[in-house]
Design a protein around this motif. Structure first.
Motif, short mmCIF file in Angstrom:
data_model
loop_
_atom_site.label_atom_id
_atom_site.label_comp_id
_atom_site.label_asym_id
_atom_site.label_seq_id
_atom_site.Cartn_x
_atom_site.Cartn_y
_atom_site.Cartn_z
N ASP A 1 0.70 -1.17 -0.01
CA ASP A 1 0.12 0.05 0.08
C ASP A 1 0.94 1.40 -0.04
O ASP A 1 0.30 2.27 -0.15
N HIS A 2 1.93 1.00 0.06
CA HIS A 2 2.93 2.14 0.02
C HIS A 2 3.55 2.48 -1.37
O HIS A 2 4.30 1.63 -1.92
N PRO A 3 3.15 3.44 -2.31
CA PRO A 3 3.50 3.60 -3.57
C PRO A 3 4.97 3.50 -3.69
O PRO A 3 5.56 2.85 -4.49
N MET A 4 5.67 4.45 -2.90
CA MET A 4 7.31 4.48 -3.19
C MET A 4 7.88 3.10 -2.86
O MET A 4 8.56 2.51 -3.81
N TRP A 5 7.39 2.32 -1.95
CA TRP A 5 7.96 1.19 -1.55
C TRP A 5 7.52 0.03 -2.67
O TRP A 5 8.65 -0.54 -3.16
N ARG A 6 6.39 0.24 -3.19
CA ARG A 6 5.94 -0.93 -4.11
C ARG A 6 6.62 -0.56 -5.40
O ARG A 6 6.99 -1.50 -5.85
N ASP A 7 6.70 0.67 -5.85
CA ASP A 7 7.53 1.09 -7.21
C ASP A 7 8.92 0.77 -7.05
O ASP A 7 9.62 0.20 -8.08
N ALA A 8 9.74 0.77 -6.03
CA ALA A 8 11.02 0.56 -5.84
C ALA A 8 11.27 -1.07 -5.92
O ALA A 8 12.23 -1.49 -6.53
N VAL A 9 10.56 -1.94 -5.18
CA VAL A 9 10.50 -3.36 -5.21
C VAL A 9 10.22 -3.89 -6.64
O VAL A 9 10.98 -4.51 -7.20
N ALA A 10 9.25 -3.14 -7.37
CA ALA A 10 8.93 -3.54 -8.63
C ALA A 10 10.11 -3.21 -9.78
O ALA A 10 10.55 -3.93 -10.48
N ARG A 11 10.81 -2.12 -9.47
CA ARG A 11 11.80 -1.58 -10.19
C ARG A 11 12.98 -2.62 -10.27
O ARG A 11 13.55 -2.98 -11.08
N ASP A 12 13.26 -2.82 -8.70
CA ASP A 12 14.51 -3.77 -8.64
C ASP A 12 14.42 -5.07 -9.16
O ASP A 12 15.30 -5.57 -9.78
N LEU A 13 13.16 -5.54 -9.13
CA LEU A 13 12.74 -6.95 -9.77
C LEU A 13 12.87 -6.99 -11.14
O LEU A 13 13.42 -7.89 -12.02
N ALA A 14 12.43 -5.92 -11.81
CA ALA A 14 12.52 -5.70 -13.30
C ALA A 14 13.84 -5.87 -13.79
O ALA A 14 14.38 -6.20 -14.70
N GLU B 1 9.92 -10.51 -14.79
CA GLU B 1 8.83 -9.73 -15.67
C GLU B 1 7.69 -9.25 -14.51
O GLU B 1 7.08 -10.12 -14.03
N VAL B 2 7.74 -7.99 -14.43
CA VAL B 2 6.79 -7.68 -13.45
C VAL B 2 5.53 -7.42 -14.09
O VAL B 2 5.29 -6.53 -14.94
N VAL B 3 4.25 -8.05 -14.00
CA VAL B 3 3.08 -8.10 -14.71
C VAL B 3 2.12 -7.17 -14.23
O VAL B 3 1.03 -6.96 -14.89
N ALA B 4 2.34 -6.84 -12.84
CA ALA B 4 1.22 -6.09 -12.22
C ALA B 4 1.85 -5.61 -10.93
O ALA B 4 2.58 -6.26 -10.26
N THR B 5 1.15 -4.48 -10.24
CA THR B 5 1.32 -4.18 -8.90
C THR B 5 -0.25 -3.72 -8.45
O THR B 5 -1.12 -3.45 -9.34
N ALA B 6 -0.42 -3.65 -7.14
CA ALA B 6 -1.42 -3.18 -6.58
C ALA B 6 -1.26 -2.82 -5.32
O ALA B 6 -0.16 -2.85 -4.70
N GLY B 7 -2.29 -1.75 -4.90
CA GLY B 7 -1.91 -1.06 -3.61
C GLY B 7 -3.05 -1.42 -2.34
O GLY B 7 -3.02 -0.94 -1.39
N ASP B 8 -3.94 -2.15 -2.68
CA ASP B 8 -4.99 -2.65 -1.83
C ASP B 8 -5.50 -4.02 -1.97
O ASP B 8 -5.15 -4.46 -2.93
N GLY B 9 -5.96 -4.34 -1.07
CA GLY B 9 -6.41 -6.23 -1.18
C GLY B 9 -7.36 -6.48 -2.33
O GLY B 9 -7.14 -7.40 -3.17
N ASP B 10 -8.27 -5.73 -2.34
CA ASP B 10 -9.24 -5.92 -3.59
C ASP B 10 -8.87 -5.79 -4.91
O ASP B 10 -8.86 -6.60 -5.73
#
Length: 229
Positions: free
Chosen positions: A19-32, A37-46
């Motif tokens: 749910d933290h955009p900066m953390w989510r984007d950083a993890v996705a970027r590091d993995l990519a 292959e980062v196919v999606a990200t999400a910020g909440d459970g639904d």
């Protein structure tokens, strides 16, 4: 990452939920950047449940503390919808209750957010291969919980239930080593077979026993005392 022994291998598809955009984007970027292959990200459970079903990642990197729907519920729903999906929890909490709840919900592994980028990359690779991955000190806790659960009385058997399917000797051997906490790689080395063959035996066993994930498989084995043999 994408080439192995001269044969083309597709990159591991990953989805990052936090749910933290900066953390989510950083993890996705590091993995990519490291070949995933980062196919999606999400910020909440639904959102996570919807996008996981649409994107069909191999590994879901999941935070537990999410708005709209808690991470453990997300884990239950996505694994129920796609039993082949592996869930690696990446959480700030090292509380034992959180770890055990995540594993019971179907998570394959649990890593603390204090892990390095290299540790996360290795954890995602191993999770994709079906190995349980835990921050040091947590693996023993989880195995201990398996044993505790297995010692509790289960539901009364259904007299109309068909006899348990018969496993081959090799499937039983692999199941015994899984229950002892060995990784697929360690099992392959011990039995002198390929990692892929170990995975196939586990998948066949899951299908025969009508189980959904490694957690249920280990409990099944411990209930029958296979880990003590």
């Amino acid at each position: 990452m994408t080439e192995t022994s001269g044969d083309r291998q597709d990159p591991i598809k990953v989805m990052v939920v936090d749910d933290h955009p900066m953390w989510r984007d950083a993890v996705a970027r590091d993995l990519a950047e490291s070949g995933f292959e980062v196919v999606a990200t999400a910020g909440d459970g639904d959102q996570a449940v919807r996008r996981a079903k649409a994107a069909a990642p191999d590994v879901l990197v999941l935070d537990l503390n999410l708005p709209a729907k808690p991470g453990v519920q997300v884990c239950k729903e996505v694994v129920a919808a796609n039993p082949a999906l592996r869930v690696l929890v990446l959480s700030a909490s090292g509380e034992h209750a959180d770890v055990l709840e995540a594993v019971k919900s179907g998570a394959t592994g649990y890593l603390l957010k204090s892990a390095s980028t290299g540790e996360l990359q290795d954890a995602v690779r191993r999770t994709a291969a079906g190995d349980p991955v835990f921050t040091p000190g947590l693996a023993g806790l989880v195995l201990g919980e398996y044993r505790r659960l297995a010692s509790e009385p289960g539901p009364a058997p259904d007299t109309d239930e068909p006899r348990a399917p018969r496993l081959t000797d090799r499937e039983t051997e692999v199941l015994r080593l899984v229950a002892k906490g060995l990784s697929y790689k360690q099992i392959a080395e011990r039995l002198v077979i390929s990692h892929r063959t170990v995975q196939n035996h586990v998948q066949n066993t899951l299908g025969k026993l009508q189980l959904h994930n490694r957690v249920e498989l280990v409990r099944y084995a411990i209930e029958r005392g296979l880990d003590d043999e």
